[in-house]
Structures are given as C-alpha cells and as structure tokens.
Design a protein around this motif. Sequence first.
Motif, PDB file in Angstrom:
ATOM      1  N   HIS A 167       0.823  -1.204   0.000  1.00  0.00           N
ATOM      2  CA  HIS A 167       0.000   0.000   0.000  1.00  0.00           C
ATOM      3  C   HIS A 167       0.859   1.256   0.000  1.00  0.00           C
ATOM      4  O   HIS A 167       2.064   1.204   0.253  1.00  0.00           O
ATOM      5  CB  HIS A 167      -0.947   0.005   1.206  1.00  0.00           C
ATOM      6  CG  HIS A 167      -0.254   0.039   2.537  1.00  0.00           C
ATOM      7  ND1 HIS A 167       0.148  -1.098   3.201  1.00  0.00           N
ATOM      8  CD2 HIS A 167       0.112   1.071   3.335  1.00  0.00           C
ATOM      9  CE1 HIS A 167       0.729  -0.772   4.352  1.00  0.00           C
ATOM     10  NE2 HIS A 167       0.720   0.546   4.455  1.00  0.00           N
ATOM     11  N   ILE A 168       0.199   2.369  -0.306  1.00  0.00           N
ATOM     12  CA  ILE A 168       0.853   3.676  -0.286  1.00  0.00           C
ATOM     13  C   ILE A 168      -0.013   4.632   0.515  1.00  0.00           C
ATOM     14  O   ILE A 168      -1.241   4.468   0.602  1.00  0.00           O
ATOM     15  CB  ILE A 168       1.079   4.221  -1.709  1.00  0.00           C
ATOM     16  CG1 ILE A 168      -0.211   4.191  -2.540  1.00  0.00           C
ATOM     17  CG2 ILE A 168       2.175   3.429  -2.411  1.00  0.00           C
ATOM     18  CD1 ILE A 168      -0.045   4.736  -3.942  1.00  0.00           C
ATOM     19  N   VAL A 169       0.638   5.632   1.109  1.00  0.00           N
ATOM     20  CA  VAL A 169      -0.060   6.636   1.913  1.00  0.00           C
ATOM     21  C   VAL A 169       0.378   8.019   1.449  1.00  0.00           C
ATOM     22  O   VAL A 169       1.576   8.317   1.387  1.00  0.00           O
ATOM     23  CB  VAL A 169       0.230   6.454   3.413  1.00  0.00           C
ATOM     24  CG1 VAL A 169      -0.404   7.587   4.221  1.00  0.00           C
ATOM     25  CG2 VAL A 169      -0.292   5.103   3.893  1.00  0.00           C
ATOM     26  N   PHE A 170      -0.608   8.859   1.136  1.00  0.00           N
ATOM     27  CA  PHE A 170      -0.345  10.207   0.664  1.00  0.00           C
ATOM     28  C   PHE A 170      -0.650  11.234   1.744  1.00  0.00           C
ATOM     29  O   PHE A 170      -1.646  11.101   2.472  1.00  0.00           O
ATOM     30  CB  PHE A 170      -1.216  10.538  -0.556  1.00  0.00           C
ATOM     31  CG  PHE A 170      -0.842   9.815  -1.816  1.00  0.00           C
ATOM     32  CD1 PHE A 170       0.467   9.775  -2.262  1.00  0.00           C
ATOM     33  CD2 PHE A 170      -1.818   9.172  -2.570  1.00  0.00           C
ATOM     34  CE1 PHE A 170       0.804   9.115  -3.430  1.00  0.00           C
ATOM     35  CE2 PHE A 170      -1.493   8.512  -3.744  1.00  0.00           C
ATOM     36  CZ  PHE A 170      -0.176   8.488  -4.176  1.00  0.00           C
ATOM     37  N   PHE A 171       0.190  12.275   1.834  1.00  0.00           N
ATOM     38  CA  PHE A 171      -0.167  13.517   2.500  1.00  0.00           C
ATOM     39  C   PHE A 171      -0.904  14.368   1.464  1.00  0.00           C
ATOM     40  O   PHE A 171      -0.386  14.579   0.355  1.00  0.00           O
ATOM     41  CB  PHE A 171       1.073  14.271   2.964  1.00  0.00           C
ATOM     42  CG  PHE A 171       1.700  13.730   4.219  1.00  0.00           C
ATOM     43  CD1 PHE A 171       0.943  13.156   5.232  1.00  0.00           C
ATOM     44  CD2 PHE A 171       3.072  13.838   4.410  1.00  0.00           C
ATOM     45  CE1 PHE A 171       1.540  12.679   6.395  1.00  0.00           C
ATOM     46  CE2 PHE A 171       3.667  13.375   5.576  1.00  0.00           C
ATOM     47  CZ  PHE A 171       2.903  12.798   6.574  1.00  0.00           C
ATOM     48  N   THR A 172      -2.077  14.859   1.798  1.00  0.00           N
ATOM     49  CA  THR A 172      -2.845  15.653   0.842  1.00  0.00           C
ATOM     50  C   THR A 172      -3.483  16.852   1.537  1.00  0.00           C
ATOM     51  O   THR A 172      -3.968  16.727   2.671  1.00  0.00           O
ATOM     52  CB  THR A 172      -3.937  14.810   0.162  1.00  0.00           C
ATOM     53  OG1 THR A 172      -4.725  15.630  -0.693  1.00  0.00           O
ATOM     54  CG2 THR A 172      -4.842  14.130   1.182  1.00  0.00           C
ATOM     55  N   PRO A 173      -3.505  18.001   0.890  1.00  0.00           N
ATOM     56  CA  PRO A 173      -4.130  19.185   1.500  1.00  0.00           C
ATOM     57  C   PRO A 173      -5.655  19.165   1.456  1.00  0.00           C
ATOM     58  O   PRO A 173      -6.289  19.990   2.106  1.00  0.00           O
ATOM     59  CB  PRO A 173      -3.560  20.341   0.664  1.00  0.00           C
ATOM     60  CG  PRO A 173      -3.220  19.738  -0.649  1.00  0.00           C
ATOM     61  CD  PRO A 173      -2.793  18.328  -0.352  1.00  0.00           C
ATOM     62  N   ASP A 174      -6.249  18.258   0.688  1.00  0.00           N
ATOM     63  CA  ASP A 174      -7.702  18.169   0.612  1.00  0.00           C
ATOM     64  C   ASP A 174      -8.102  16.700   0.564  1.00  0.00           C
ATOM     65  O   ASP A 174      -8.331  16.130  -0.494  1.00  0.00           O
ATOM     66  CB  ASP A 174      -8.223  18.917  -0.627  1.00  0.00           C
ATOM     67  CG  ASP A 174      -9.734  19.141  -0.586  1.00  0.00           C
ATOM     68  OD1 ASP A 174     -10.428  18.356   0.102  1.00  0.00           O
ATOM     69  OD2 ASP A 174     -10.207  20.082  -1.234  1.00  0.00           O
ATOM     70  N   MET A 175      -8.201  16.119   1.732  1.00  0.00           N
ATOM     71  CA  MET A 175      -8.465  14.689   1.843  1.00  0.00           C
ATOM     72  C   MET A 175      -9.817  14.313   1.244  1.00  0.00           C
ATOM     73  O   MET A 175      -9.956  13.289   0.572  1.00  0.00           O
ATOM     74  CB  MET A 175      -8.364  14.258   3.306  1.00  0.00           C
ATOM     75  CG  MET A 175      -8.710  12.827   3.593  1.00  0.00           C
ATOM     76  SD  MET A 175     -10.446  12.646   4.109  1.00  0.00           S
ATOM     77  CE  MET A 175     -10.410  13.541   5.665  1.00  0.00           C
ATOM     78  N   GLU A 176     -10.832  15.144   1.462  1.00  0.00           N
ATOM     79  CA  GLU A 176     -12.156  14.841   0.944  1.00  0.00           C
ATOM     80  C   GLU A 176     -12.164  14.836  -0.584  1.00  0.00           C
ATOM     81  O   GLU A 176     -12.745  13.954  -1.215  1.00  0.00           O
ATOM     82  CB  GLU A 176     -13.172  15.845   1.486  1.00  0.00           C
ATOM     83  CG  GLU A 176     -13.458  15.708   2.970  1.00  0.00           C
ATOM     84  CD  GLU A 176     -14.125  14.387   3.324  1.00  0.00           C
ATOM     85  OE1 GLU A 176     -14.704  13.738   2.427  1.00  0.00           O
ATOM     86  OE2 GLU A 176     -14.054  13.987   4.502  1.00  0.00           O
ATOM     87  N   THR A 181      -9.140  12.510   9.369  1.00  0.00           N
ATOM     88  CA  THR A 181      -7.761  12.207   8.972  1.00  0.00           C
ATOM     89  C   THR A 181      -7.753  11.624   7.573  1.00  0.00           C
ATOM     90  O   THR A 181      -7.083  12.133   6.675  1.00  0.00           O
ATOM     91  CB  THR A 181      -7.110  11.231   9.955  1.00  0.00           C
ATOM     92  OG1 THR A 181      -7.099  11.820  11.250  1.00  0.00           O
ATOM     93  CG2 THR A 181      -5.676  10.918   9.541  1.00  0.00           C
ATOM     94  N   GLY A 182      -8.507  10.539   7.350  1.00  0.00           N
ATOM     95  CA  GLY A 182      -8.546   9.968   6.017  1.00  0.00           C
ATOM     96  C   GLY A 182      -9.117   8.566   5.997  1.00  0.00           C
ATOM     97  O   GLY A 182      -9.233   7.901   7.033  1.00  0.00           O
ATOM     98  N   PRO A 183      -9.487   8.078   4.794  1.00  0.00           N
ATOM     99  CA  PRO A 183     -10.055   6.748   4.632  1.00  0.00           C
ATOM    100  C   PRO A 183      -9.016   5.718   4.206  1.00  0.00           C
ATOM    101  O   PRO A 183      -8.022   6.045   3.541  1.00  0.00           O
ATOM    102  CB  PRO A 183     -11.069   6.960   3.514  1.00  0.00           C
ATOM    103  CG  PRO A 183     -10.416   7.997   2.642  1.00  0.00           C
ATOM    104  CD  PRO A 183      -9.618   8.896   3.563  1.00  0.00           C
ATOM    105  N   GLN A 211      -4.820  14.156   5.875  1.00  0.00           N
ATOM    106  CA  GLN A 211      -5.000  15.592   5.680  1.00  0.00           C
ATOM    107  C   GLN A 211      -3.800  16.342   6.269  1.00  0.00           C
ATOM    108  O   GLN A 211      -3.460  16.169   7.432  1.00  0.00           O
ATOM    109  CB  GLN A 211      -6.287  16.054   6.370  1.00  0.00           C
ATOM    110  CG  GLN A 211      -6.602  17.523   6.217  1.00  0.00           C
ATOM    111  CD  GLN A 211      -7.231  17.850   4.875  1.00  0.00           C
ATOM    112  OE1 GLN A 211      -7.959  17.045   4.319  1.00  0.00           O
ATOM    113  NE2 GLN A 211      -6.942  19.030   4.361  1.00  0.00           N
ATOM    114  N   THR A 212      -3.158  17.177   5.442  1.00  0.00           N
ATOM    115  CA  THR A 212      -1.995  17.941   5.882  1.00  0.00           C
ATOM    116  C   THR A 212      -2.029  19.332   5.249  1.00  0.00           C
ATOM    117  O   THR A 212      -2.776  19.575   4.291  1.00  0.00           O
ATOM    118  CB  THR A 212      -0.679  17.266   5.460  1.00  0.00           C
ATOM    119  OG1 THR A 212      -0.652  17.148   4.036  1.00  0.00           O
ATOM    120  CG2 THR A 212      -0.521  15.898   6.099  1.00  0.00           C
TER     121      THR A 212
END
Length: 309
Positions: free
Chosen positions: A154-163, A184-186, A203-204
């Motif tokens: 798996h991979i995990v992203f930091f994203t400014p807009d999780m939704e 935080t995130g799904p 979410q970051t």
Amino acid sequence: MRILGPDELIFGVDNLEASAAFLRDYGLDESEPGRFLALDGTGISIKEKDDPSLPPPLPTATMLRQTIWGVEDQEALSEIEAELSKDREVTRHEDGSISCKDDSNFEIAFRVTKRKVLNLPPELINSPGAEPGRAANVIGANEDAEAKPRTMSHIVFFTPDMEKMSKFYVERLGFVVTDRFTNTGPFLRPQSNDDHHVLFMIQTPDYMQGLEHVAFHMQGPTELMLAGSRMVKKGYESFWGPGRHKFGSNWFWYFNSPLGTHVEYDADMDKHDGEWIARETPMSKEASQMFLFENVEKWAPGGPPPGKK
C-alpha cells in the motif's frame, strides 16, 4: 474499475547511490539499473531528480514523481481512459500505458499489470489445539532465512484536501472505503484487490503534500521481524515499529529512507469483500496500533544492555 493496486512508484531522488543501496538492503531486487522489484514484479524506480524523462515534481519536498496503478487487462485500461478523459487530458504512451493527474495534482498512470502470480508458502506456525503448521523436526527460528518483499502492499499520501482526493478515487476509479479515521482519512481498496487497504491518505497543510510511506508485504510476522532487524544492524533508522495496527490488523515496521519517504515492511493484513461494513474512529495512538515494540540490542538474563533495566 478493475484496478489491482500500485504496480510501481517513480522517484526523482537527491542521492541516487544512497537510495539504490537502501532499496537493495531493504530486500528488493535490482532488475535493471534504477529499478527495484519485489518477488511479484511490483516495485520502485529511481532517477536523479533533474532527469528530463521524469514527470514534473510537486511544489513540495516530496521526491515521488508518479504512481503507476496496475489493472487487470486492456479492457479495464480503456474503461479508465474513457472515464478520466471526460474532464482532463489523458496521455497514451508507446508502451500502452496512460497517464494524467488526479484531482489533487498527483501524477498517476495506469497499465496492464506487470504483477506475476506467486505460489509461495505461508508462514507456518504451531498452535495448540490445531493441526501443527510445521512438521516434526522443521524449525521455525532460522536466523539465516531469506526475507524478501513479496508484493507492494500500500501507499499513503499527504494531501491538503483529503475529501477531494478520496472522492476522486472512490467516485471516479471505484475504490472501496474499508475503514476511516475521522478527520484524517479513509482506508481504500480497489475493486480487484481484497486487501484491507492499498491506499490511505492523511490531511496535511499544502507544503507537506507528497508520499508519506510505501509498504511491501512480507511472508509473515517472523520474516518482517527478521528483515527489520537486519536493516537496524545495517545502520538504518527505525521510524515506527515493530508493532501491529488495528485497522487492517497488519504487522508493521517503518524505516526512514533517502527517498524522502518512509518505507514499511508489513505482514498479515486483513482481507475484505462486499459484505464488510466500514468502521470509523477518531485518529489516536490507541486507534493506530494494538501494540508497539522497541528494537533493542540483544541481551540475556545475565544482564540488560546499557540503559535498559
């Protein structure tokens, strides 16, 4: 959308030599210069960050340049191309793959998977009250055993807009939410993969956007512990673990890497189908792991290592 999971991650790195050494020591095989593969053919490719053949970077410190998703067949690839072409430019390449950007500006690509079907033994355990997993005289503790990543997990992203990002993968690419950390995130899996998750997002702030970590499945917890212990002995810095997560149930051990991201060993992840009902809980240290260990220098009852009581 019949997506299997991440096939390959492309990086533009600051230190090619150190990054290559890390990936070799982690256990990936260098199939060609700069390309490092797990046993099933999924893996990581690295190039110098100014290599003109790389996709453009994000305006952050992340070294990830592109995520390539593997799909079942050409029909699945054409279906994805038709869907994403509705509202963005999709480029078809000579090798048959397609590429574009997702709704959070990450560079993504899709290709008929290069994964090989594996037929390997599981970790064998002996459990009281059950048939023995190992036959008589077959030992379970072999410090010289091979410990090789089997497939990208798996991979995990930091994203400014999780939704916004999760909506793209769920509504446009058919990913399924298995569980969720509130605000935080799904945890997401594609329809053609029954692992608890192949994608998670956190979410970051904008300046943190990028890849938080990539993980590869090991045979089981014993092989994970063996591989992680070898990394520590080689001088690599343990970031988190060893331990066991709650959502997904997977064992984990994360390491800092010269690729500007954490690289994780994982093992024994839950499997899910359409009958599963997603759970949700606030993110916390208690929700994140069932238990967490600390790797220390070996010692025997004659006395602990310095600093340990």
